[in-house]
Design a protein around this motif. Structure first.
Motif, PDB file in Angstrom:
ATOM      1  N   GLY A   1      85.973  22.762 -31.591  1.00 41.96           N
ATOM      2  CA  GLY A   1      86.561  23.944 -30.977  1.00 41.96           C
ATOM      3  C   GLY A   1      86.825  23.712 -29.500  1.00 41.96           C
ATOM      4  N   MET A   2      88.025  23.991 -29.047  1.00 40.33           N
ATOM      5  CA  MET A   2      88.415  23.711 -27.660  1.00 40.33           C
ATOM      6  C   MET A   2      87.526  24.400 -26.626  1.00 40.33           C
ATOM      7  SD  MET A   2      92.203  23.852 -25.934  1.00 40.33           S
ATOM      8  CE  MET A   2      92.461  25.579 -26.365  1.00 40.33           C
TER       9      MET A   2
ATOM     10  N   TRP B   1      89.849  17.093 -25.729  1.00 40.80           N
ATOM     11  CA  TRP B   1      89.949  18.402 -25.088  1.00 40.80           C
ATOM     12  C   TRP B   1      91.229  18.498 -24.249  1.00 40.80           C
ATOM     13  CZ3 TRP B   1      90.077  19.877 -19.915  1.00 40.80           C
ATOM     14  CH2 TRP B   1      89.948  21.253 -19.678  1.00 40.80           C
TER      15      TRP B   1
ATOM     16  N   LEU C   1      94.224  18.946 -26.509  1.00 42.94           N
ATOM     17  CA  LEU C   1      94.359  20.294 -27.055  1.00 42.94           C
ATOM     18  C   LEU C   1      94.845  21.279 -25.996  1.00 42.94           C
ATOM     19  CD1 LEU C   1      91.139  20.499 -29.285  1.00 42.94           C
ATOM     20  CD2 LEU C   1      93.509  20.305 -30.067  1.00 42.94           C
ATOM     21  N   ARG C   2      94.331  21.146 -24.775  1.00 43.30           N
ATOM     22  CA  ARG C   2      94.799  22.008 -23.693  1.00 43.30           C
ATOM     23  C   ARG C   2      96.286  21.782 -23.423  1.00 43.30           C
ATOM     24  NH1 ARG C   2      91.611  26.069 -21.059  1.00 43.30           N
ATOM     25  NH2 ARG C   2      93.054  25.797 -19.334  1.00 43.30           N
TER      26      ARG C   2
ATOM     27  N   SER D   1      98.326  23.391 -26.164  1.00 42.46           N
ATOM     28  CA  SER D   1      98.344  24.850 -26.019  1.00 42.46           C
ATOM     29  C   SER D   1      99.230  25.288 -24.859  1.00 42.46           C
ATOM     30  CB  SER D   1      96.916  25.368 -25.793  1.00 42.46           C
ATOM     31  OG  SER D   1      96.089  25.054 -26.893  1.00 42.46           O
TER      32      SER D   1
ATOM     33  N   LEU E   1      95.462  14.248 -33.075  1.00 43.23           N
ATOM     34  CA  LEU E   1      95.423  15.577 -33.661  1.00 43.23           C
ATOM     35  C   LEU E   1      95.478  15.441 -35.175  1.00 43.23           C
ATOM     36  CD1 LEU E   1      95.480  18.666 -32.984  1.00 43.23           C
ATOM     37  CD2 LEU E   1      97.958  18.545 -33.304  1.00 43.23           C
TER      38      LEU E   1
ATOM     39  N   LEU F   1      91.286  19.343 -36.621  1.00 44.72           N
ATOM     40  CA  LEU F   1      91.458  19.892 -35.281  1.00 44.72           C
ATOM     41  C   LEU F   1      92.467  21.039 -35.273  1.00 44.72           C
ATOM     42  CD1 LEU F   1      91.447  16.704 -33.003  1.00 44.72           C
ATOM     43  CD2 LEU F   1      89.813  18.594 -32.945  1.00 44.72           C
TER      44      LEU F   1
ATOM     45  N   HIS G   1      90.601  24.171 -36.487  1.00 44.06           N
ATOM     46  CA  HIS G   1      89.674  24.692 -35.479  1.00 44.06           C
ATOM     47  C   HIS G   1      90.431  25.302 -34.304  1.00 44.06           C
ATOM     48  CE1 HIS G   1      85.631  23.518 -36.875  1.00 44.06           C
ATOM     49  NE2 HIS G   1      86.261  22.534 -37.511  1.00 44.06           N
ATOM     50  N   LEU G   2      91.572  24.733 -33.949  1.00 40.89           N
ATOM     51  CA  LEU G   2      92.388  25.303 -32.875  1.00 40.89           C
ATOM     52  C   LEU G   2      92.928  26.673 -33.285  1.00 40.89           C
ATOM     53  CD1 LEU G   2      93.788  25.070 -30.131  1.00 40.89           C
ATOM     54  CD2 LEU G   2      95.634  23.790 -31.254  1.00 40.89           C
TER      55      LEU G   2
ATOM     56  N   ASP H   1      90.213  29.324 -33.053  1.00 41.63           N
ATOM     57  CA  ASP H   1      89.990  29.804 -31.691  1.00 41.63           C
ATOM     58  C   ASP H   1      91.098  30.733 -31.226  1.00 41.63           C
ATOM     59  OD1 ASP H   1      87.551  28.487 -31.145  1.00 41.63           O
ATOM     60  OD2 ASP H   1      88.598  26.617 -30.734  1.00 41.63           O
TER      61      ASP H   1
END
Length: 550
Positions: free
Chosen positions: A167-168, A177, A180-181, A184, A339, A343, A346-347, A350
């Motif tokens: 989870g991020m 991390w 993922l950021r 997003s 990715l 993942l 989980h993304l 969140d």
């Protein structure tokens, strides 16, 4: 020694493994003293009495005292640095300051900070916790020393399905991390992406207005939080994969039940978080087990959506929708990006849970404050009528011309920050701040609720006064540390831009289209404004209001 203690405690709650089960000798009895029903099984005439249980618990308590004493001695002898801890309230053996937290830790900690200062030490079991309660201290943690304190202390409930690793919000700052950021920020929350999805937000807010009109015609009170939740969920689900998750289908009800279950779990005190060495693996309260069920249901839902999309992508006539799911699948097929399907799920977990809960809760607080302070509601409607004009629709492009509406949202976020204690951080080495030592392994909490009500920073901090932001350049985007409802630094909430757009648009449309009043018997003065603590701060009593067409 610690493993032995765990075995002793586990033995107190488990039936003897070597005895055979006799299905015909089950019985129930009521313990009048404890007022609970204890169901036990009779194993060859051997019964565990209350005295046996108390003996086990006494052993456990004694063991905890020993561990606490050993830990305290070790801490005190570590280079004399215990003397350089920030000040804090006196502790009691084993439990430290745990019982001082109460049902509303954000308010209890704010009260303690008035006595012990804006940087304060607490002992919560064996864990040293440092609480920061001012804009100055928040800036130290979230900006000046951001890199040193970027690691999280993870609540045990979020270890369900290894969400702490995938989870991020919880994983440590790492290549994964950062990736993922970046995904997003570039593919969801970038300005051009948000502008491109403007029609979706407008469409879902139009549906909200239509629902309110239906309730208005029959004089039915509206559950404001539920209405905002439905609108936000439908917008997010249509952004990620064109589906209305909040329609009347079984899937929608399932999703709402799951999110409600998660919300309830996060509002509970988990002793496994305060005694992690001894109790975490046991999960005695069952919180991690229940969260595993909730998370598992969401993962199954996402699996069904992903499988359906993958099948469509294999067809020759498939035309990409260019939604977020297609983007993620394209990235996952690019071997240059880290990715995978796990993942992705989980993304999504969140984004859905955090996005729906924080936005809907904040919107409920906005409406509650307006109904609690009618003159502010009237001023907001006056501004809308004057600038937007009667009969015209509020659009996102017009929000910039509505300073009082923007001030209302800022003031609500000040008084009711969505996450009252920002997600806990952690020290990886001994660190010195303001001549105090933050020891290695300490948990760091920024009490943003206390920061935004600090009387040294704000005039009349407990009053709802949107006027304080008129003509002010102070914002909620993490640059002004007296107002940090979304956090700050590298781990600031990435969904901040979208949340603000949704809040302003929903508020503008509902205030410009309807007048509002409370249910019969409820006055602005008697409206319950108590909050209920959890990872997200909710109203203790849901807000219900009646809309009247303008």
């Amino acid at each position: 020694m610690l493993n032995l203690g765990c075995l002793v405690f586990q033995a107190a709650w488990q039936e003897p493994a070597l005895l055979s089960l006799d299905e015909h000798t089950r019985y129930s009895r009521v313990d009048a003293e404890l007022n609970i029903v204890i169901k036990r099984k009779d194993y060859n005439g051997i019964r565990t009495s209350k005295m046996d249980l108390l003996s086990w618990l006494s052993c456990l308590l004694f063991f905890l005292v020993l561990v606490q004493a050993f830990h305290s001695i070790t801490r005190i002898t570590r280079k004399g640095r215990a003397d350089k801890l920030p000040p804090g309230p006196a502790t009691i053996p084993v439990f430290g300051n745990l019982f001082q937290l109460g049902e509303k830790p954000h308010t209890s900690l704010a009260t303690l900070a008035k006595t012990h200062g804006d940087i304060m030490t607490l002992k919560l079991d064996l864990t040293t916790t440092i609480v920061f309660s001012s804009a100055t201290m928040a800036k130290e943690i979230l900006q000046k020393h951001d890199a040193a304190f970027s690691k999280r202390t993870v609540p045990d409930a979020f270890r369900a399905l290894q969400h702490d690793e995938f989870g991020m919000p919880w994983m440590p700052v790492s290549t994964t991390w950062r990736n993922l950021r970046k995904i997003s920020n570039l593919h969801i929350f970038a300005s051009q992406k948000l502008d491109a999805n403007q029609y979706l937000r407008r469409s879902k807010v139009e549906e909200l207005v239509a629902d309110v009109h239906d309730s208005c015609r029959v004089g039915k009170a509206i559950d404001i939080g539920q209405a905002a939740f439905k609108t936000t969920l439908n917008f997010l689900s249509n952004t990620f994969f064109p589906i209305d998750l909040a329609d009347s289908s079984d899937t929608a009800q399932e999703f709402r039940d799951i999110v409600q279950g998660i919300k309830e779990e996060l509002g509970k005190l988990n002793f496994g978080d305060y005694f992690p060495i001894i109790l975490r693996n046991l999960d005695l309260q069952g919180m991690r087990r229940r969260m595993t069920v909730h998370f598992g249901k969401l993962m199954n839902l996402f699996d069904r959506v992903i499988d359906k999309r993958l099948q469509l992508r294999k067809t020759n006539d498939y035309i990409s929708t260019n939604d977020f799911l297609d983007t993620l699948l394209n990235i996952s097929e690019d071997k240059n990006e880290e990715l995978d399907r796990n993942l992705i799920k989980h993304l999504l977990l969140d984004l859905f849970t955090a996005g729906t809960e924080t936005t809907s809760s904040t919107f409920e607080w906005v409406m509650a404050e307006l109904l609690h302070t009618p003159k502010v509601l009237q001023e907001a409607q006056r501004e809308l009528k004057q600038i937007i004009g009667a009969g015209n629709s509020v659009e996102e492009s017009g929000i910039a011309c509505l300073p009082y509406l923007q001030a209302i949202v800022k003031e609500t976020l000040r008084l009711h920050p969505p996450v009252p204690l920002l997600l806990p951080q952690k020290t990886e080495v001994d660190y010195e701040i303001h001549n105090f030592i933050l020891p290695k392994g300490a948990q760091l909490l920024v009490n943003t609720w206390a920061v935004s009500r600090d009387p040294n920073f704000w005039e009349e901090p407990d009053l709802f006064l949107p006027e304080r932001f008129i003509g002010s350049e102070m914002d909620v985007r993490g640059r002004d540390f007296g107002l940090i409802p979304f956090g700050g630094g590298r781990r600031i909430c990435p969904g901040l831009p979208l949340a603000l757009k949704m809040l302003h648009l929903m508020l503008g449309r509902l205030l410009h289209s309807f007048d509002w009043e409370l249910e019969d018997g409820v006055t602005p003065e008697s409206l319950n404004m108590e909050d209920k603590y959890g990872l997200v701060l909710h109203k203790a009593q849901p807000l219900k209001a009646i809309a009247i067409s303008l």
